[in-house]
Design an enzyme around this catalytic site. Sequence first.
Site, PDB file in Angstrom:
ATOM      1  CE1 TYR A 116      -3.745  -2.368   0.224  1.00  0.00           C
ATOM      2  CE2 TYR A 116      -2.630  -3.281   2.132  1.00  0.00           C
ATOM      3  CZ  TYR A 116      -3.610  -3.357   1.172  1.00  0.00           C
ATOM      4  OH  TYR A 116      -4.458  -4.432   1.150  1.00  0.00           O
TER       5      TYR A 116
ATOM      6  CG  HIS B 105      -9.660  -1.432  -5.032  1.00  0.00           C
ATOM      7  ND1 HIS B 105     -10.108  -1.697  -3.756  1.00  0.00           N
ATOM      8  CD2 HIS B 105     -10.717  -1.601  -5.856  1.00  0.00           C
ATOM      9  CE1 HIS B 105     -11.382  -2.028  -3.811  1.00  0.00           C
ATOM     10  NE2 HIS B 105     -11.780  -1.974  -5.071  1.00  0.00           N
TER      11      HIS B 105
ATOM     12  CB  SER C 233      -3.181  -3.604  -4.082  1.00  0.00           C
ATOM     13  OG  SER C 233      -4.411  -4.071  -3.566  1.00  0.00           O
TER      14      SER C 233
ATOM     15  NE  ARG D 284      -6.770  -9.386  -0.283  1.00  0.00           N
ATOM     16  CZ  ARG D 284      -7.099  -8.785   0.864  1.00  0.00           C
ATOM     17  NH1 ARG D 284      -8.018  -7.847   0.876  1.00  0.00           N
ATOM     18  NH2 ARG D 284      -6.499  -9.127   1.984  1.00  0.00           N
TER      19      ARG D 284
END
EC number: 4.2.1.10
Length: 148
Positions: free
Chosen positions: A23, A101, A103, A112
């Site tokens: 992140y 997002h 990632s 995910r």
Amino acid sequence: MAHLLLLHGPNLNLLGTREPEIYGRITLPQIDAALAERATAAGHGLSSLQSNAEHVLIERIHATPEDGTAFILINPGAFTHTSVALRDALLAVALPFVEIHLSNPYTREPFRHHSYLADKALGVVCGFGVDSYRIALEGVIARLGSDV
């Protein structure tokens, strides 16, 4: 001038310290400040809210028709993969939104890979780290300039 709402879901308050290899090291207040500055430069207002509680995000979404919000930018975090309630709230207010997002969820664990929001979003920006927010905001600014 349009008002934009930036929502951040669970654990995003830990940006800068949580899994920085995924992140990054920039904090959420730094992201919010940079985006607010860019929105202002484009002639728009931007407010933001981070919550680890689903109901807080939903209540804020529910308030958008009364506060003049024109567009929602949302990084739902893990709620992306679990929250039908968040999806329903976004659909209920019928405002355009962009899913963001840091990632790329599709390169991560299989759980995910599904988003409850993506098929209703104007767009999805993922995988560019902090630039995902900037890219999403630039897209929204461009849309507002063309009278959504």
